[in-house]
Scaffold this active site. Sequence first.
Site, PDB file in Angstrom:
ATOM      1  N   GLU A 173       0.736  -1.081  -0.011  1.00  0.00           N
ATOM      2  CA  GLU A 173      -0.086   0.038  -0.138  1.00  0.00           C
ATOM      3  C   GLU A 173       0.887   1.258  -0.020  1.00  0.00           C
ATOM      4  O   GLU A 173       0.649   2.260   0.733  1.00  0.00           O
ATOM      5  CB  GLU A 173      -0.864   0.069   1.104  1.00  0.00           C
ATOM      6  CG  GLU A 173      -1.907  -1.110   1.074  1.00  0.00           C
ATOM      7  CD  GLU A 173      -3.065  -1.148   2.102  1.00  0.00           C
ATOM      8  OE1 GLU A 173      -2.853  -0.187   3.107  1.00  0.00           O
ATOM      9  OE2 GLU A 173      -4.083  -1.949   2.152  1.00  0.00           O
ATOM     10  N   GLU A 292      -5.523  -8.461  -0.385  1.00  0.00           N
ATOM     11  CA  GLU A 292      -6.382  -8.113   0.629  1.00  0.00           C
ATOM     12  C   GLU A 292      -7.810  -7.806   0.351  1.00  0.00           C
ATOM     13  O   GLU A 292      -8.083  -6.825  -0.424  1.00  0.00           O
ATOM     14  CB  GLU A 292      -5.563  -6.883   1.610  1.00  0.00           C
ATOM     15  CG  GLU A 292      -4.393  -7.077   2.230  1.00  0.00           C
ATOM     16  CD  GLU A 292      -3.966  -5.740   2.954  1.00  0.00           C
ATOM     17  OE1 GLU A 292      -4.904  -5.126   3.506  1.00  0.00           O
ATOM     18  OE2 GLU A 292      -2.954  -5.465   3.042  1.00  0.00           O
TER      19      GLU A 292
END
Length: 502
Positions: A173, A292
């Site tokens: 991320e 995710e």
Amino acid sequence: MENGKLTIDPAFTVAPVNRRIFGSFVEHMGRCVYGGIFEPGHPTADADGLRGDVLDLVRELGVTAVRYPGGNFVSGYRWEDGVGPRDQRPTRLDPAWRTIETNAFGLNEFMTWARKAGIEPVMAVNLGTRGLAEAIELLEYANHPGGTELSDRRVAHGAGEPHDIRMWCLGNEMDGPWQLGHTTAEEYGRLAKEVAGGMRQYDADLELVACGSSGRSMPTFGAWEATVLEHTYDVVDFVSAHAYYELEGDDVASFLASSVDMDLFIREVVATADHVGAKLSSPKRINISFDEWNVWYLKKFQQEGSPEEWTVAPRLSEDAYTALDAVVVGSLLITLLKHSDRVTAACQAQLVNTIGSIRCEPGGPAWRQSIFHPFALTARFAQGEVLDPRVVAPTIVTAKHGDVSVLDAVATHDRENGRVAVFVVNRHPSESVAFSTDLRRFGDVELAESAVLGGEDLYAVNTMEDPDRVVPTTFDSAKVVGGALEAELPPASWSMFVLQTS
């Protein structure tokens, strides 16, 4: 009552079922590791301190691959801290979750757990505060057989055989302002290309994942993927995607249609990746690692804020999942399967306690959350090839996603064993659907197994005291008549039908 119909044909193939779609995620966040998979002294713990009751549930869940060690945690992680004699490992602060990391559990413990759980390891490297040197040192320590300082150090630490980790995530991320080492797409793309190139000099056959957007709502979504892939297209195999969904207020209809957003996310990332490939005149195809995804009550977690005191393994985001949450998880799995031609890896985040399918208590029992069940059944019965059913059904208006079909469905066909599995969600919050599936192209069929979740008490949860309040039940009303599967799907429900062909 609404009416809906599916037509399934063995010629409507998407791709083979990729077992990596049934992956999960273990991060040093909350009690996922400490007090989750690892609890020395627990009545079921083995000589390595691994909870046997949790291992049993992981195997039952059908998890095939696990991404480790993060997540946000990885962007500040020093892998060297978690290897070697435990009494010599440093204790450090983890700024990602504002906790104390003892490093009692690290790479070699994870690999021991992975072997016992029967899962493939997926390793993330720290590109938040570290870079190429640390990544290739970790690769050498983990994968080289021996005869070098780093590989011999692993052997001295008790791991005589190389871990042979094949899939690696290049950071986590990095588009997110919350991320330690947050950077721009240009800077990350340059770094990821450098790290990927260096890792491939050690092993050209690694499978590498570049960071995509942390969510479809990110202001840089699309532009981030395009820039990163322009740098890394030739040296990576995947771009990642992350998405979490939650019930907001009483908007059940929008929540039940969460997979519409996931579907658009996947299509848009594929389009962006293929655009870059066209610009570069490359025959290569980049796939998606949706590493995710889950239902996560993130807004509640954000409102609660970080722990005031630095502590070891505090309780973070231990959501008690409802039957409604399980229906949405089942629907998200349907979407991942429908995109099996491009989503070739996925990790439900996380595995234990912290937003986990499994919950457990220190010194006490472990139990299945509601979301455990659609995952386990899909992982077990989705075999062979993914089929794209033709759906004819009415629509329902949602505040977030507009008009959506009341039915969300996918099928798989295991030709070798003559089995067809149909997974279907009724998205209507209050109306049943009279559902039929045309199966005539499969010859004679009979219903072998069925299951349904949802329906009456959508907010029921499983607890330590009542661990089986939310469980799948057999679909007693389902039957095969004249080459068609017929059933009445309850409102807000996930269902599975397994049919034997002859």
